[in-house]
Design a protein around this motif. Structure first.
Motif, PDB file in Angstrom:
ATOM      1  N   ASN A 291       0.820  -1.210   0.000  1.00 46.44           N
ATOM      2  CA  ASN A 291       0.000   0.000   0.000  1.00 46.44           C
ATOM      3  C   ASN A 291       0.852   1.256   0.000  1.00 46.44           C
ATOM      4  OD1 ASN A 291      -2.363  -1.496   0.049  1.00 46.44           O
ATOM      5  ND2 ASN A 291      -2.550  -1.447   2.275  1.00 46.44           N
ATOM      6  N   LEU A 292       1.952   1.221   0.758  1.00 46.55           N
ATOM      7  CA  LEU A 292       2.866   2.360   0.809  1.00 46.55           C
ATOM      8  C   LEU A 292       3.451   2.645  -0.566  1.00 46.55           C
ATOM      9  CD1 LEU A 292       4.756   4.417   2.330  1.00 46.55           C
ATOM     10  CD2 LEU A 292       6.345   2.495   2.616  1.00 46.55           C
ATOM     11  N   ILE A 293       3.943   1.608  -1.229  1.00 48.39           N
ATOM     12  CA  ILE A 293       4.566   1.780  -2.545  1.00 48.39           C
ATOM     13  C   ILE A 293       3.567   2.355  -3.540  1.00 48.39           C
ATOM     14  CG2 ILE A 293       5.569   0.542  -4.511  1.00 48.39           C
ATOM     15  CD1 ILE A 293       6.746  -1.439  -2.414  1.00 48.39           C
ATOM     16  N   GLU A 294       2.392   1.789  -3.578  1.00 46.21           N
ATOM     17  CA  GLU A 294       1.390   2.251  -4.538  1.00 46.21           C
ATOM     18  C   GLU A 294       0.960   3.678  -4.235  1.00 46.21           C
ATOM     19  OE1 GLU A 294      -1.639  -0.734  -4.328  1.00 46.21           O
ATOM     20  OE2 GLU A 294      -0.515  -2.164  -5.574  1.00 46.21           O
ATOM     21  N   TRP A 295       0.855   4.013  -2.956  1.00 45.59           N
ATOM     22  CA  TRP A 295       0.416   5.354  -2.564  1.00 45.59           C
ATOM     23  C   TRP A 295       1.478   6.400  -2.907  1.00 45.59           C
ATOM     24  CZ3 TRP A 295       1.709   9.097   1.203  1.00 45.59           C
ATOM     25  CH2 TRP A 295       0.721  10.055   1.450  1.00 45.59           C
TER      26      TRP A 295
END
Length: 280
Positions: free
Chosen positions: A273-277
């Motif tokens: 989620n962090l990477i995509e965000w």
């Protein structure tokens, strides 16, 4: 300082690349994502539209490609501010030093640096698995005291120093803050806060196995002084960016709340989620 650098000061590999990062100037973009874990580099670059560069040496892995038509780099730094010292100086050398002639360039280039990492919170109100952007940071590792020209002070640093009770640690402290204009990228983060960068994982973060930490209230004291979260790299990234003329911002995913004794139920999903965000 002399303009010509000695071979012992700017150390290069046989192919002319900078010594630790194993990179040539053309290998990096002007926007660089910094991650700690080498395994996270491929997890980030798989979202790129193209990947043209893949290089590594030791813990420093670099992928450069394009995302939505813009050139971008992701690089692993390993753990700790001592590694950041290497990464920041060698990245700056790639863009602001003529490596062949070992001379400073007359025109300065500013990089945009995005630290993407994980952190723990010392604020009991911060929920795990959410994004936190660092505004102010205090380093407890002493790194910037080795740099003659570094001097930073703001309201946060003055208030923190005035009330910090640990006299043995106090001489090691230094401070910095974000490149505020980069904050527009992540203005919708759930949290914006003040970060402590620690020089270790155990006693510096209040953990006690067979050895005792400084006291049982260290993290609580930091929270009382305005600290939201902690990790191990941001102070050096922010401070060296200021000294070298680059721009930096840290976005961390909170995977633990130490005050509540909570840890992310699925930190792998949280990392995704962090990477995509961040890339969004």
């Amino acid at each position: 300082m002399l303009n010509k650098l000695a071979a012992s000061e700017l150390v290069l590999n046989e192919d002319g690349s900078v010594y630790h990062l194993n990179l040539l100037p053309e290998d990096i973009a002007d926007k660089i994502i910094l991650v700690g874990d080498p395994d996270r580099v491929a997890k980030v670059s798989k979202y790129f539209d193209t990947v043209e560069i893949k290089k590594n040496k030791r813990e420093f892995y670099t992928h450069t490609g394009t995302l939505r038509g813009e050139r971008i780099t992701v690089m692993s730094t390993g753990i700790g501010t001592e590694n950041i010292d290497i990464v920041m100086n060698e990245l700056d050398a790639l863009v602001n030093i003529d490596l062949k002639n070992k001379e400073f360039k007359t025109e300065h280039k500013a990089l945009e640096l995005f630290r993407m990492g994980t952190c723990g919170s010392v604020n009991p109100d911060v929920q795990v698995d959410n994004m936190l952007v660092t505004q102010n940071v205090v380093g407890l590792d002493g790194l910037m005291h080795f740099y003659q020209d570094y001097n930073f002070e703001n309201e946060f640093s003055k208030n923190f120093l005035e009330k910090f009770p640990y006299e043995k640690i106090k001489p090691m402290l230094y401070f910095s803050d974000w490149a505020e204009e980069m904050g527009t990228y992540y203005k919708d983060a759930k949290y914006h806060g003040n970060t402590a960068t620690f020089p270790g994982f155990y006693a510096p973060q209040g953990r006690q196995l067979r050895l005792k930490a400084v006291d049982d209230k260290f993290l609580e004291t930091l929270n009382d002084l305005g600290i939201t979260n902690f990790e191990m790299e941001t102070s050096a990234i922010y401070a060296l960016s200021k000294l070298l003329g680059h721009k930096a911002i840290t976005v961390n995913n909170v995977i633990a709340n130490r005050r509540r004794g909570e840890f992310s139920a699925d930190h792998h999903a949280s990392e995704k989620n962090l990477i995509e965000w961040v890339l969004e």
